[in-house]
Design a protein around this motif. Structure first.
Motif, PDB file in Angstrom:
ATOM      1  N   LEU A  29      -4.467   1.353  -9.849  1.00 12.26           N
ATOM      2  CA  LEU A  29      -4.436   1.540  -8.536  1.00 12.26           C
ATOM      3  C   LEU A  29      -3.664   2.685  -8.021  1.00 12.26           C
ATOM      4  O   LEU A  29      -3.792   3.220  -7.018  1.00 12.26           O
ATOM      5  CB  LEU A  29      -3.863   0.186  -7.868  1.00 12.26           C
ATOM      6  CG  LEU A  29      -4.656  -1.022  -8.095  1.00 12.26           C
ATOM      7  CD1 LEU A  29      -3.753  -2.141  -7.451  1.00 12.26           C
ATOM      8  CD2 LEU A  29      -5.867  -1.058  -7.390  1.00 12.26           C
ATOM      9  N   SER A  30      -2.896   3.258  -9.012  1.00  6.93           N
ATOM     10  CA  SER A  30      -1.841   4.340  -8.580  1.00  6.93           C
ATOM     11  C   SER A  30      -1.789   5.249  -9.706  1.00  6.93           C
ATOM     12  O   SER A  30      -1.084   4.662 -10.925  1.00  6.93           O
ATOM     13  CB  SER A  30      -0.663   3.983  -8.230  1.00  6.93           C
ATOM     14  OG  SER A  30       0.360   5.194  -7.747  1.00  6.93           O
ATOM     15  N   PRO A  31      -2.247   6.532  -9.800  1.00  4.14           N
ATOM     16  CA  PRO A  31      -2.445   7.261 -11.167  1.00  4.14           C
ATOM     17  C   PRO A  31      -1.223   7.464 -11.673  1.00  4.14           C
ATOM     18  O   PRO A  31      -0.071   7.762 -10.958  1.00  4.14           O
ATOM     19  CB  PRO A  31      -3.242   8.529 -10.549  1.00  4.14           C
ATOM     20  CG  PRO A  31      -3.659   8.317  -9.401  1.00  4.14           C
ATOM     21  CD  PRO A  31      -3.029   7.052  -8.624  1.00  4.14           C
TER      22      PRO A  31
ATOM     23  N   GLN B 231       0.835  10.699 -10.788  1.00  8.30           N
ATOM     24  CA  GLN B 231       1.660  10.486  -9.273  1.00  8.30           C
ATOM     25  C   GLN B 231       2.847   9.899  -9.522  1.00  8.30           C
ATOM     26  O   GLN B 231       4.083  10.420  -9.080  1.00  8.30           O
ATOM     27  CB  GLN B 231       0.622   9.745  -8.323  1.00  8.30           C
ATOM     28  CG  GLN B 231       1.407   9.706  -7.013  1.00  8.30           C
ATOM     29  CD  GLN B 231       0.507   8.970  -6.107  1.00  8.30           C
ATOM     30  OE1 GLN B 231      -0.743   8.591  -6.279  1.00  8.30           O
ATOM     31  NE2 GLN B 231       1.184   8.264  -5.005  1.00  8.30           N
ATOM     32  N   ASN B 232       2.951   8.769 -10.378  1.00 10.45           N
ATOM     33  CA  ASN B 232       4.282   8.055 -10.501  1.00 10.45           C
ATOM     34  C   ASN B 232       5.130   8.887 -11.231  1.00 10.45           C
ATOM     35  O   ASN B 232       6.272   8.844 -11.122  1.00 10.45           O
ATOM     36  CB  ASN B 232       4.028   6.513 -11.252  1.00 10.45           C
ATOM     37  CG  ASN B 232       3.365   5.695 -10.123  1.00 10.45           C
ATOM     38  OD1 ASN B 232       3.493   5.660  -8.995  1.00 10.45           O
ATOM     39  ND2 ASN B 232       2.640   4.890 -10.613  1.00 10.45           N
TER      40      ASN B 232
ATOM     41  N   HIS C 223      -1.305  -1.636 -11.975  1.00 14.59           N
ATOM     42  CA  HIS C 223      -0.539  -0.346 -11.483  1.00 14.59           C
ATOM     43  C   HIS C 223      -0.978   1.012 -11.713  1.00 14.59           C
ATOM     44  O   HIS C 223      -1.392   1.815 -10.909  1.00 14.59           O
ATOM     45  CB  HIS C 223       0.958  -0.482 -11.501  1.00 14.59           C
ATOM     46  CG  HIS C 223       1.783   0.286 -10.527  1.00 14.59           C
ATOM     47  ND1 HIS C 223       3.203   0.401 -10.822  1.00 14.59           N
ATOM     48  CD2 HIS C 223       1.523   1.035  -9.691  1.00 14.59           C
ATOM     49  CE1 HIS C 223       3.837   1.086 -10.026  1.00 14.59           C
ATOM     50  NE2 HIS C 223       2.806   1.472  -9.103  1.00 14.59           N
TER      51      HIS C 223
ATOM     52  N   ARG D  85       7.729  11.120  -9.915  1.00 19.58           N
ATOM     53  CA  ARG D  85       8.722  10.562  -9.179  1.00 19.58           C
ATOM     54  C   ARG D  85      10.292  10.405  -9.847  1.00 19.58           C
ATOM     55  O   ARG D  85      11.090  10.257  -9.357  1.00 19.58           O
ATOM     56  CB  ARG D  85       8.384   8.925  -8.678  1.00 19.58           C
ATOM     57  CG  ARG D  85       7.301   9.118  -7.739  1.00 19.58           C
ATOM     58  CD  ARG D  85       7.798   9.381  -6.106  1.00 19.58           C
ATOM     59  NE  ARG D  85       8.676   8.746  -5.763  1.00 19.58           N
ATOM     60  CZ  ARG D  85       8.645   7.422  -5.125  1.00 19.58           C
ATOM     61  NH1 ARG D  85       7.343   7.114  -4.851  1.00 19.58           N
ATOM     62  NH2 ARG D  85       9.664   6.923  -4.713  1.00 19.58           N
TER      63      ARG D  85
ATOM     64  N   ARG E 169       0.849  -1.419  -0.012  1.00 22.26           N
ATOM     65  CA  ARG E 169      -0.136  -0.109   0.182  1.00 22.26           C
ATOM     66  C   ARG E 169       0.777   1.462   0.186  1.00 22.26           C
ATOM     67  O   ARG E 169       0.542   2.212  -0.617  1.00 22.26           O
ATOM     68  CB  ARG E 169      -0.912   0.190   1.139  1.00 22.26           C
ATOM     69  CG  ARG E 169      -1.825   1.149   1.110  1.00 22.26           C
ATOM     70  CD  ARG E 169      -2.652   1.137   2.687  1.00 22.26           C
ATOM     71  NE  ARG E 169      -1.856   1.597   3.819  1.00 22.26           N
ATOM     72  CZ  ARG E 169      -1.604   0.657   4.569  1.00 22.26           C
ATOM     73  NH1 ARG E 169      -2.176  -0.583   4.717  1.00 22.26           N
ATOM     74  NH2 ARG E 169      -0.835   1.133   5.762  1.00 22.26           N
ATOM     75  N   ASP E 170       1.778   1.270   1.010  1.00 18.36           N
ATOM     76  CA  ASP E 170       2.548   2.473   1.073  1.00 18.36           C
ATOM     77  C   ASP E 170       3.709   2.748   0.299  1.00 18.36           C
ATOM     78  O   ASP E 170       4.485   3.848   0.069  1.00 18.36           O
ATOM     79  CB  ASP E 170       3.154   2.593   2.741  1.00 18.36           C
ATOM     80  CG  ASP E 170       1.580   2.870   3.519  1.00 18.36           C
ATOM     81  OD1 ASP E 170       0.510   3.031   2.895  1.00 18.36           O
ATOM     82  OD2 ASP E 170       1.905   2.651   4.750  1.00 18.36           O
TER      83      ASP E 170
ATOM     84  N   LEU F  73       2.619   0.330  -4.276  1.00 10.24           N
ATOM     85  CA  LEU F  73       1.806   1.281  -5.561  1.00 10.24           C
ATOM     86  C   LEU F  73       2.111   2.736  -5.543  1.00 10.24           C
ATOM     87  O   LEU F  73       1.843   3.044  -6.737  1.00 10.24           O
ATOM     88  CB  LEU F  73       0.257   1.043  -4.833  1.00 10.24           C
ATOM     89  CG  LEU F  73      -0.392  -0.379  -4.614  1.00 10.24           C
ATOM     90  CD1 LEU F  73      -1.650  -0.573  -4.100  1.00 10.24           C
ATOM     91  CD2 LEU F  73      -0.532  -1.008  -6.077  1.00 10.24           C
ATOM     92  N   PRO F  74       2.693   3.343  -4.903  1.00  7.08           N
ATOM     93  CA  PRO F  74       2.886   4.885  -4.921  1.00  7.08           C
ATOM     94  C   PRO F  74       4.133   4.984  -5.815  1.00  7.08           C
ATOM     95  O   PRO F  74       4.720   6.003  -6.191  1.00  7.08           O
ATOM     96  CB  PRO F  74       3.060   5.330  -3.653  1.00  7.08           C
ATOM     97  CG  PRO F  74       2.486   4.627  -2.632  1.00  7.08           C
ATOM     98  CD  PRO F  74       2.636   3.206  -3.302  1.00  7.08           C
ATOM     99  N   ASP F  75       5.115   3.638  -5.930  1.00  7.51           N
ATOM    100  CA  ASP F  75       6.384   3.851  -6.530  1.00  7.51           C
ATOM    101  C   ASP F  75       6.273   3.897  -7.917  1.00  7.51           C
ATOM    102  O   ASP F  75       5.112   3.687  -8.648  1.00  7.51           O
ATOM    103  CB  ASP F  75       7.106   2.775  -5.855  1.00  7.51           C
ATOM    104  CG  ASP F  75       8.763   2.945  -6.231  1.00  7.51           C
ATOM    105  OD1 ASP F  75       9.186   4.103  -6.329  1.00  7.51           O
ATOM    106  OD2 ASP F  75       9.253   2.120  -6.401  1.00  7.51           O
TER     107      ASP F  75
END
Length: 507
Positions: free
Chosen positions: A234-236, A239-240, A231, A243, A67-68, A71-73
């Protein structure tokens, strides 16, 4: 008549020598390359920032990891899952986590040797030698990141593809499974590697020599794209993509430079005049030795090897051309990412030796000597890079030990922390009581500090403003091989004496 099965017969001894000597030489070469890559592996030198991220993520509980962290990576999950399992068995110390990469890199050399077996001892030796002396191999065999995994899976993927081109009878089904699984796993290792997998599938499908039918590639391509689609849902993606905003590449020239730095460092234009002269000498010598291969019909004598060379060259050129087109829109190129292409070049060097069989004895000896010189030069570059890595690159460990020994952040409410993920810093070198996230609503460079501040990578550019607004503070940094990015701001009246601990004043 001599009996070849008689152990005392010279013919029998010669037969044994010709059978066992080439594999023994390959094994010794692999051990030599691993010995070079393993220098300093047992030393607990400091993680750099990305390694801290990897360790912190894989130390988390499974739910938190997914989750933390995942997915945000901006990376696929395979390496982090393997690292979590490894940490559970062997611990999270620097030698322990880096040993996972070392083991994976070792398997890559073995895969290169196995996939080159049965094609002549020279081809196998030059393939393994190129891969094992590469600076990227030596450097990332000691890195708690996914690059060694990309190298090994790419080696297996391309090796099985080359073997499938030969239609190896009863082993064909096993090789086909190996090719498919390695494609899938490689796509789950790094998104840059995923692009390479798609290129390999496209070229193999167009050529029609790896798959029985071109439609056989469709299910594999769908499997490869399954995680990226999941991916993205679940994670826009927006946002990725933020990074990787730090990546900046000059179109065309920058992409080519990054490619050469990661795969063929002897061709890197940044090596300077001396390196350029050495390079010109090597290229000229190799060109003179292989000139007869340019004659009409010379390549047709080794038709299977020529087809393999054409296949690999098509892969490399197509992939680099694709990245050249992508980089101006969304910069992706980093030299370390190109480690996924390194096995293609290694196999190409081995195949090139195979093709050179028509050169004659003298020219082949000259060619072998020049190739060995080039390999020794890149080995020297690699060992120098490895020594720099163990400098270490960033000395978070030194800064953390200074903070802990002097109890600088525990007496009050902790130290301000800025510049890197707080969750990646705590419980590795720093404790959760020592670091307190700086209020993101306040511009860091304009702040008057009321306590010590620990700054990391992204905070370093704001240091000048911090010093201007806090004249009573002194800045001390932890020296490393890279330009220092870890620092601490302390009151000038502090009795901590950071210089005695190995820190130095910030410039």
């Amino acid at each position: 008549m001599a009996d070849p099965t008689d152990p005392s017969d010279p013919t029998h001894l010669k037969h044994l020598s010709s059978r066992w000597l080439p594999p023994a030489l390959s094994a010794l070469l692999i051990l030599f390359c691993l010995w070079q890559a393993g220098h300093g592996l047992g030393e607990a030198y400091s993680y750099w920032s990305d390694e801290l991220w990897s360790v912190a993520a894989s130390r988390s509980d499974w739910g938190i990891l997914v989750r933390d962290w995942l997915l945000p990576d901006v990376h696929p999950p395979l390496y982090q899952i393997l690292l979590k399992l490894w940490i559970g068995a062997f611990g999270d110390g620097e030698p322990a986590t880096r040993s996972l990469s070392f083991l994976i890199a070792a398997l890559g050399l073995v895969a290169a040797a196995v996939c080159s077996s049965g094609r002549g001892a020279g081809r196998r030796l030059f393939t393994v030698a190129f891969l094992g002396t590469s600076p990227s191999f030596l450097f990332y065999a000691q890195e708690t990141r996914s690059y060694a995994l990309s190298l090994t899976l790419s080696t297996l993927m391309l090796g099985t593809a080359l073997l499938l081109r030969q239609r190896t009878g009863r082993h064909e089904a096993t090789l086909r499974w190996g090719f498919g699984i390695s494609c899938l796993l490689l796509s789950l290792t790094h998104y840059f590697s995923l692009i390479f997998v798609v290129v390999v599938l496209a070229v193999a499908t167009a050529e029609g020599t790896v798959f029985r039918s071109r439609t056989d590639a469709i299910p594999l391509l769908l499997l490869v794209m399954l995680w990226p689609l999941l991916h993205a849902l679940l994670s826009p993606p927006a946002q990725n993509l933020t990074r990787i905003d730090w990546i900046g590449v000059t179109p065309i020239s920058g992409t080519i430079t990054q490619f050469l730095a990661g795969t063929l460092p002897l061709l890197d234009p940044r090596q300077g005049p001396r390196g350029l002269l050495i390079l010109i000498g090597l290229v000229g010598g190799i060109g003179a030795a292989t000139f007869p291969l340019l004659k009409p019909g010379a390549w047709s004598r080794r038709a299977p090897a020529t087809g393999e060379a054409r296949f690999l060259l098509t892969l490399i050129i197509t992939f680099v051309a694709l990245i050249l087109a992508i980089d101006p829109v969304r910069p992706l190129s980093q030299s370390r990412y190109y480690i996924v292409v390194l096995p293609a070049l290694a196999y190409l060097v081995g195949i090139g030796w195979d093709i050179s069989v028509g050169l004659g004895r003298v020219r082949r000896i000259a060619l072998a000597s020049l190739l060995c010189a080039a390999l020794l030069l890149q080995l020297r570059i690699g060992t120098q890079h490895l020594a720099v890595k163990q400098g270490p690159l960033e000395n978070h460990k030194l800064l953390a030990s200074f903070v802990a020994e002097r109890d600088l952040c525990r007496k009050g409410e902790g130290c301000w922390s800025s510049g890197w993920f707080l969750a990646a810093l705590t419980n590795t070198y720093f404790s959760s009581r020592e670091l307190m996230a700086f209020d993101p609503g306040t511009p860091l460079a304009e702040t008057r500090l009321d306590r010590p501040l620990l700054g990391f990578r992204r905070a370093y550019p704001k240091l000048k403003g911090l010093m201007a607004n806090n004249p009573t503070m002194a800045c001390w940094e932890a020296p490393g091989s890279w330009k220092a990015t870890s620092f601490i701001l302390l009151p000038r009246t502090s009795p901590a004496q950071p210089a005695r601990h190995g820190l130095r004043p910030c410039p």
